[in-house]
Write an enzyme that holds these catalytic residues in place. Structure first.
Site: not given
Ligand code: FDA
Length: 329
Positions: A143, A193
Site C-alpha cells: 500500500d 495499482r
Molecule cells: P471517487 O472517490 O471519485 O469515488 C467514485 C465513486 O465510488 C463515488 O462516487 C462513490 O459512489 C464510490 N465511493 C468511493 N469511495 C467510497 C466510500 N468510501 N464509500 C462509499 N462509496 C464510495 N489509497 C491510498 O492512498 N493508498 C493505498 O494503498 C490505497 N489502496 C487502495 C486499494 C484499492 C483496491 C482501492 C480501490 C483503493 C485504494 N486506496 C488507496 C483508496 C483510494 O486512494 C481512494 O481514496 C478510494 O478508492 C476512493 O476513490 P475512488 O477512486 O474510488 O474515486
C-alpha cells in the site's frame, strides 16, 4: 466521474479534512471504535474483524467470478515485536490461502511492518512475506501511505522487485511526483495499482481538486500502458470511479494500447453492483477485503472519501439504539 458528494465544493473539502484529522487524533482513535453507530457503518466496509470472516467473504466473491486481496489492518507499529507478529500473520494467511486453493493476494503497509522504527528490519519482514508468496505462487502488494513515506516505500519496493517478480506497489494520482515515480519504476517491470490517494496532502505536493486528480489518474494510466508496450507491466486501476475506468479504456483504444490485461481493483462493500457487472462481463476484477481490530484510521479514510457517509454514522447511532430498544422489548 465521481458523482455524488465527492465534488469539489469547499464544504465537502472542510468535512473531508475534519474527518481525516479525526482519523489521526489519538483520543478519538481510542474512543470512537466503541460507538455503535460507527460499527454499524463499518459493517458496510468490512465483513468482520477476523481473518475467517474475510476468508468467507472471499469465498463468496470467488463464486461470483471476483478474486480477492486480503489486508490485515494496522499501521505505524510502535515496537518491532509487533511488526514481527504482523509478518507471521501474513505468512499464515498465505498458507491458508494456498490450502483453500483461493485466488487471493495480500496487501501490506510498510509502517505495519516497522518502517517508522527500522527500515532494514522492515525490508527483512517484507522479504520473508514475498519469499513465501513466491514459493506458493502468490503475490504481495505494498500500500502507499501518506507522502512522507513515499520515498522510503519506493526504495524498499525497488529493492524487493530486483529480487522477486511477485510484488506490486500502489501509486497515488493525487501526488504531483507520481508521474516521475512511474518513469523511474518502468525499467523494473513493476506491478502498479493506481489509486487516487486517500490521505490529506498539502497543495505544493498534491493536486487537490477532483478534476485535477482524475486527469492525472488518466494520464498516469495511459503512460503506464504506453510503457507496457516494451516491457511487462501489471497495471491495476484501483478505483470505484467507473466513468474514469471507461475514460482510460476509451483513450487506450484511441491510442491502440492493449487493455486486455488491465485489472480493476475495488474495495469490499463499495459499488458492489458494479463489481458484479464487471465480473459478469468477464473483466478481471479483484476486491480488497480488509479485516482486523485496528480498523479506525482506515475506516475514517473511507468516510472521508465520501463525506455523505458521515451522515450514515449519525443514522447508525439511531439504527443501533433502535435495534437495542427493539431487542429490549
Ligand atoms: P471517487 O472517490 O471519485 O469515488 C467514485 C465513486 O465510488 C463515488 O462516487 C462513490 O459512489 C464510490 N465511493 C468511493 N469511495 C467510497 C466510500 N468510501 N464509500 C462509499 N462509496 C464510495 N489509497 C491510498 O492512498 N493508498 C493505498 O494503498 C490505497 N489502496 C487502495 C486499494 C484499492 C483496491 C482501492 C480501490 C483503493 C485504494 N486506496 C488507496 C483508496 C483510494 O486512494 C481512494 O481514496 C478510494 O478508492 C476512493 O476513490 P475512488 O477512486 O474510488 O474515486
Amino acid at each position: 466521474m465521481g458523482a455524488e458528494v465527492s465534488g469539489d465544493g469547499s464544504e465537502v473539502r472542510v468535512i473531508r479534512s475534519a474527518i481525516l484529522w479525526a482519523s489521526r487524533d489519538p483520543f478519538l482513535r481510542r474512543w470512537a471504535p466503541r460507538l455503535r453507530g460507527v460499527r454499524w457503518v463499518l459493517a458496510k466496509y468490512m465483513p468482520g474483524e477476523t481473518f475467517e470472516a474475510a476468508l468467507d467473504a472471499a469465498t463468496r466473491l470467488a463464486s461470483q467470478g471476483i478474486t480477492a486481496t486480503f489486508t490485515h489492518l494496522g499501521e505505524n507499529v510502535e515496537e518491532l515485536s509487533q511488526a514481527d507478529l504482523v509478518t507471521k500473520h501474513c505468512l499464515d494467511v498465505l498458507d491458508r490461502v494456498a490450502d483453500q486453493g483461493l485466488d487471493a493476494e495480500i496487501s501490506v503497509k510498510l509502517t505495519h511492518l516497522g518502517l517508522d522504527l527500522d527500515p532494514e528490519a522492515t525490508f527483512e519482514n517484507l522479504v520473508r512475506i514475498v519469499e513465501r508468496a513466491e514459493l506458493l505462487g502468490n503475490w504481495v502488494w505494498i500500500d502507499m501511505e501518506s507522502s512522507e513515506y513515499v520515498d522510503r516505500t519506493l526504495d524498499l519496493y525497488g529493492r524487493a522487485r530486483e529480487r522477486f517478480p511477485n510484488i506490486g506497489i500502489c501509486l497515488q494520482a493525487c501526488l504531483r511526483r507520481t508521474e516521475e515515480d512511474v518513469r523511474k519504476l518502468v525499467p523494473l517491470s513493476p506491478a502498479i495499482r493506481l489509486v487516487k490517494g486517500a490521505y490529506e496532502e498539502a497543495p505544493p505536493l498534491a493536486f487537490t481538486s477532483r478534476r485535477a486528480i482524475d486527469r492525472n489518474f488518466l494520464r498516469l494510466a495511459i503512460r503506464t500502458l504506453e510503457a507496457s508496450r516494451d516491457r511487462r507491466i501489471r497495471l491495476a486501476l484501483g478505483t470505484h470511479d467507473v466513468g474514469l475506468i471507461q475514460a482510460v479504456h476509451r483513450l487506450a483504444m484511441a491510442r491502440q494500447l492493449a487493455m486486455d490485461e488491465v485489472e480493476v481493483q475495488m474495495l469490499y462493500g463499495i459499488r458492489t453492483p458494479d463489481q458484479l457487472e464487471l465480473a459478469r462481463r468477464g473483466r478481471d476484477i479483484r476486491v480488497l477485503i480488509a479485516y482486523g481490530s485496528n480498523w479506525y484510521p482506515w475506516f475514517m479514510r473511507r468516510l472521508a472519501e465520501r463525506p455523505a457517509n458521515a451522515l450514515l454514522v449519525i443514522r447508525g447511532f439511531f439504527e443501533a439504539s433502535r435495534q437495542t430498544a427493539v431487542g429490549e422489548l
